[in-house]
Design a protein around this motif. Structure first.
Motif, PDB file in Angstrom:
ATOM      1  N   ILE A  68       0.851  -1.185   0.000  1.00  0.00           N
ATOM      2  CA  ILE A  68       0.000   0.000   0.000  1.00  0.00           C
ATOM      3  C   ILE A  68       0.889   1.238   0.000  1.00  0.00           C
ATOM      4  O   ILE A  68       2.098   1.149   0.231  1.00  0.00           O
ATOM      5  N   ILE A  69       0.266   2.386  -0.224  1.00  0.00           N
ATOM      6  CA  ILE A  69       1.004   3.645  -0.219  1.00  0.00           C
ATOM      7  C   ILE A  69       0.972   4.219   1.196  1.00  0.00           C
ATOM      8  O   ILE A  69      -0.095   4.350   1.797  1.00  0.00           O
ATOM      9  N   ILE A  70       2.156   4.538   1.720  1.00  0.00           N
ATOM     10  CA  ILE A  70       2.248   5.150   3.043  1.00  0.00           C
ATOM     11  C   ILE A  70       2.851   6.542   2.902  1.00  0.00           C
ATOM     12  O   ILE A  70       3.508   6.850   1.908  1.00  0.00           O
ATOM     13  N   ASN A  71       2.601   7.370   3.899  1.00  0.00           N
ATOM     14  CA  ASN A  71       3.145   8.725   3.931  1.00  0.00           C
ATOM     15  C   ASN A  71       3.452   9.049   5.385  1.00  0.00           C
ATOM     16  O   ASN A  71       2.548   9.345   6.170  1.00  0.00           O
ATOM     17  N   ARG A  72       4.709   8.991   5.752  1.00  0.00           N
ATOM     18  CA  ARG A  72       5.113   9.213   7.135  1.00  0.00           C
ATOM     19  C   ARG A  72       4.911  10.669   7.553  1.00  0.00           C
ATOM     20  O   ARG A  72       4.598  10.952   8.700  1.00  0.00           O
ATOM     21  N   TRP A  73       5.078  11.603   6.628  1.00  0.00           N
ATOM     22  CA  TRP A  73       4.885  13.024   6.928  1.00  0.00           C
ATOM     23  C   TRP A  73       3.425  13.301   7.273  1.00  0.00           C
ATOM     24  O   TRP A  73       3.139  13.967   8.263  1.00  0.00           O
ATOM     25  N   LEU A  74       2.512  12.771   6.502  1.00  0.00           N
ATOM     26  CA  LEU A  74       1.089  12.951   6.773  1.00  0.00           C
ATOM     27  C   LEU A  74       0.691  12.271   8.075  1.00  0.00           C
ATOM     28  O   LEU A  74      -0.162  12.767   8.814  1.00  0.00           O
ATOM     29  N   SER A  75       1.324  11.167   8.387  1.00  0.00           N
ATOM     30  CA  SER A  75       1.062  10.480   9.648  1.00  0.00           C
ATOM     31  C   SER A  75       1.464  11.340  10.840  1.00  0.00           C
ATOM     32  O   SER A  75       0.754  11.398  11.850  1.00  0.00           O
ATOM     33  N   GLY A  76       2.591  12.024  10.743  1.00  0.00           N
ATOM     34  CA  GLY A  76       3.021  12.915  11.810  1.00  0.00           C
ATOM     35  C   GLY A  76       2.098  14.112  11.965  1.00  0.00           C
ATOM     36  O   GLY A  76       1.766  14.528  13.080  1.00  0.00           O
ATOM     37  N   ILE A  77       1.666  14.678  10.857  1.00  0.00           N
ATOM     38  CA  ILE A  77       0.738  15.818  10.892  1.00  0.00           C
ATOM     39  C   ILE A  77      -0.604  15.386  11.481  1.00  0.00           C
ATOM     40  O   ILE A  77      -1.241  16.143  12.213  1.00  0.00           O
ATOM     41  N   ASN A  78      -1.029  14.178  11.181  1.00  0.00           N
ATOM     42  CA  ASN A  78      -2.279  13.658  11.737  1.00  0.00           C
ATOM     43  C   ASN A  78      -2.221  13.617  13.259  1.00  0.00           C
ATOM     44  O   ASN A  78      -3.196  13.924  13.937  1.00  0.00           O
ATOM     45  N   GLY A  79      -1.082  13.252  13.795  1.00  0.00           N
ATOM     46  CA  GLY A  79      -0.919  13.252  15.247  1.00  0.00           C
ATOM     47  C   GLY A  79      -1.080  14.640  15.844  1.00  0.00           C
ATOM     48  O   GLY A  79      -1.688  14.811  16.901  1.00  0.00           O
TER      49      GLY A  79
END
Length: 125
Positions: A68-79
């Motif tokens: 799948i496609i992941i995005n670590r930057w978006l994950s951090g912003i979500n937090g």
């Protein structure tokens, strides 16, 4: 230092671009409900995003795709969005700008995330 990922599917779940985008939409819907004191449209949008979140999660855990496609930057912003929502809901913000500002940031953030894919990775599970 290279980190060893013990459970690749769980890592993919937490850093998934789709799930983090849907979570930001849910948080923005909750902020709009709290800020405008209207329930219908934000509740419908939030419920639809929550249903899509649940459906995608079930697909990820039951169908077990290979990648799948992941995005670590978006994950951090979500937090940060989640933390902001918790603080604002606990503090009962005095004016509506506390609710409008993260909505504007979310629109810009999701637009940038969808247009620029330099932070996206194809993650093998």
């Amino acid at each position: 230092m290279k980190q060893e990922i013990r459970h690749r599917r769980l890592q993919a779940f937490f850093t998934s671009k789709v799930l983090n985008s849907l979570m930001i939409v849910i948080i923005v819907s909750l902020l709009v409900m709290a800020g405008t004191k209207t329930m219908l449209l934000p509740a419908v949008c939030g419920a639809l995003a929550l249903l899509l979140f649940i459906g995608y999660s079930l697909w990820l855990w039951i169908k077990k795709p290979e990648r799948i496609i992941i995005n670590r930057w978006l994950s951090g912003i979500n937090g940060w969005f989640t933390l902001y929502y918790l603080i604002i809901s606990a503090m009962k913000a005095p004016n509506e700008w506390w609710y409008i500002t993260p909505v504007a940031f979310a629109v810009v953030l999701l637009f940038i995330s969808l247009v620029k894919d330099k932070n996206d990775e194809l993650f093998d599970i």
